[in-house]
Design a protein around this motif. Sequence first.
Motif, PDB file in Angstrom:
ATOM      1  N   ALA A  48       8.925  -4.143  -2.267  1.00  0.00           N
ATOM      2  CA  ALA A  48       9.176  -3.149  -3.314  1.00  0.00           C
ATOM      3  C   ALA A  48       8.374  -3.469  -4.573  1.00  0.00           C
ATOM      4  O   ALA A  48       7.906  -2.565  -5.270  1.00  0.00           O
ATOM      5  CB  ALA A  48      10.669  -3.102  -3.632  1.00  0.00           C
ATOM      6  N   LYS A  49       8.179  -4.764  -4.835  1.00  0.00           N
ATOM      7  CA  LYS A  49       7.403  -5.164  -6.009  1.00  0.00           C
ATOM      8  C   LYS A  49       5.961  -4.714  -5.893  1.00  0.00           C
ATOM      9  O   LYS A  49       5.368  -4.203  -6.852  1.00  0.00           O
ATOM     10  CB  LYS A  49       7.489  -6.682  -6.177  1.00  0.00           C
ATOM     11  N   ARG A  50       5.377  -4.870  -4.720  1.00  0.00           N
ATOM     12  CA  ARG A  50       3.988  -4.440  -4.524  1.00  0.00           C
ATOM     13  C   ARG A  50       3.877  -2.918  -4.585  1.00  0.00           C
ATOM     14  O   ARG A  50       2.882  -2.384  -5.094  1.00  0.00           O
ATOM     15  CB  ARG A  50       3.454  -4.966  -3.198  1.00  0.00           C
ATOM     16  N   VAL A  51       4.869  -2.218  -4.064  1.00  0.00           N
ATOM     17  CA  VAL A  51       4.845  -0.753  -4.121  1.00  0.00           C
ATOM     18  C   VAL A  51       4.891  -0.284  -5.570  1.00  0.00           C
ATOM     19  O   VAL A  51       4.163   0.634  -5.961  1.00  0.00           O
ATOM     20  CB  VAL A  51       6.012  -0.163  -3.315  1.00  0.00           C
ATOM     21  N   GLU A  52       5.749  -0.908  -6.372  1.00  0.00           N
ATOM     22  CA  GLU A  52       5.834  -0.522  -7.779  1.00  0.00           C
ATOM     23  C   GLU A  52       4.523  -0.807  -8.499  1.00  0.00           C
ATOM     24  O   GLU A  52       4.081  -0.022  -9.355  1.00  0.00           O
ATOM     25  CB  GLU A  52       6.982  -1.258  -8.453  1.00  0.00           C
ATOM     26  N   ALA A  53       3.874  -1.911  -8.148  1.00  0.00           N
ATOM     27  CA  ALA A  53       2.578  -2.225  -8.753  1.00  0.00           C
ATOM     28  C   ALA A  53       1.533  -1.191  -8.366  1.00  0.00           C
ATOM     29  O   ALA A  53       0.683  -0.812  -9.180  1.00  0.00           O
ATOM     30  CB  ALA A  53       2.131  -3.623  -8.326  1.00  0.00           C
ATOM     31  N   ARG A  55       2.145   1.973  -7.649  1.00  0.00           N
ATOM     32  CA  ARG A  55       2.441   3.168  -8.444  1.00  0.00           C
ATOM     33  C   ARG A  55       1.890   3.040  -9.850  1.00  0.00           C
ATOM     34  O   ARG A  55       1.348   4.004 -10.409  1.00  0.00           O
ATOM     35  CB  ARG A  55       3.956   3.389  -8.495  1.00  0.00           C
ATOM     36  N   SER A  56       2.002   1.844 -10.418  1.00  0.00           N
ATOM     37  CA  SER A  56       1.474   1.618 -11.765  1.00  0.00           C
ATOM     38  C   SER A  56      -0.041   1.756 -11.798  1.00  0.00           C
ATOM     39  O   SER A  56      -0.606   2.337 -12.734  1.00  0.00           O
ATOM     40  CB  SER A  56       1.886   0.226 -12.260  1.00  0.00           C
ATOM     41  N   ALA A  62       0.029   9.097  -9.365  1.00  0.00           N
ATOM     42  CA  ALA A  62       1.102   8.725  -8.439  1.00  0.00           C
ATOM     43  C   ALA A  62       1.892   9.938  -7.956  1.00  0.00           C
ATOM     44  O   ALA A  62       2.423   9.939  -6.841  1.00  0.00           O
ATOM     45  CB  ALA A  62       2.037   7.718  -9.101  1.00  0.00           C
ATOM     46  N   CYS A  67       4.668   6.711  -2.297  1.00  0.00           N
ATOM     47  CA  CYS A  67       4.586   5.264  -2.124  1.00  0.00           C
ATOM     48  C   CYS A  67       6.000   4.720  -2.010  1.00  0.00           C
ATOM     49  O   CYS A  67       6.789   4.851  -2.960  1.00  0.00           O
ATOM     50  CB  CYS A  67       3.870   4.608  -3.303  1.00  0.00           C
ATOM     51  N   GLU A  68       6.323   4.106  -0.871  1.00  0.00           N
ATOM     52  CA  GLU A  68       7.691   3.702  -0.616  1.00  0.00           C
ATOM     53  C   GLU A  68       7.775   2.317   0.016  1.00  0.00           C
ATOM     54  O   GLU A  68       6.975   1.989   0.906  1.00  0.00           O
ATOM     55  CB  GLU A  68       8.365   4.704   0.336  1.00  0.00           C
ATOM     56  N   PRO A  69       8.752   1.497  -0.423  1.00  0.00           N
ATOM     57  CA  PRO A  69       8.999   0.224   0.278  1.00  0.00           C
ATOM     58  C   PRO A  69       9.689   0.507   1.611  1.00  0.00           C
ATOM     59  O   PRO A  69      10.593   1.348   1.685  1.00  0.00           O
ATOM     60  CB  PRO A  69       9.927  -0.530  -0.679  1.00  0.00           C
TER      61      PRO A  69
END
Length: 257
Positions: A48-53, A55-56, A62, A67-69
Amino acid sequence: MTPRESDEDGLRGRVALVTGGAGAGIGSAIVERLRCAGASLVVTDISAKRVEALRSRLGDLAVEHLCEPMDVRDEDAVVSLFGRVRDEFGRLDILVNSAGFNKPASLADMDLATWHAVLDTNVTSAFLHIREAWPLLRERGGAIVNLSSVAAWSGTGLGEAHYAAAKAGVLGLTRAAAAEGAPHGIRVNAVAPGLIWNEHLGRAVPPPFLAAYRAMSLMGQGQPEDVADVVHFLCTDASRHVTADTITVAGGHLARH
């Protein structure tokens, strides 16, 4: 229609799903390459951390992508994902199975859980995604690219029997799916990278092995973008007569093996 008129290198208007696409290696390079070609993206990653990165990094773009974990081994999650793809995009043109996992262990010491974890992540997940993508791809044809490895042919001596078996399985799955997909305009190919540099590799692989591999490669160590360019080719109309094939991206490693 001539090649120039068909925009063979472009993917604008097409929807591409890439598994394992938010990390620092091959998956993220594929995502960036397909994004630059104009594709709308569906990207999953177990972190989830990589997915949020990701998106950023996409910023305002976006909203054009999903983009989903997700754990690619989770059948229910895979089924649900493809339902969202149909609801939100109404189509799927490209599937890239790039999620992968390796946990080296000698055959004598390998437990069954490790064996299953590697096979399920590398080959069972590809089967699940192909199965769920099939109805969408049959509507207008499309391309599937599965990530294998030169480990499918060459042993490393690093305790990768499970990884080699999984990546060889990907090649068999690729050819069988290509045979079933051809009548529906679905092309299925594989890309088999060799040693491709990323930060994780530098931490996980013993320096002596890295040095020996570099010595065997005719063209030195590869970069994630080298793989992404080949995947892009297999996703476009430029490869319209290519299916059931495997392209190695290994700097000539197999020539000396």
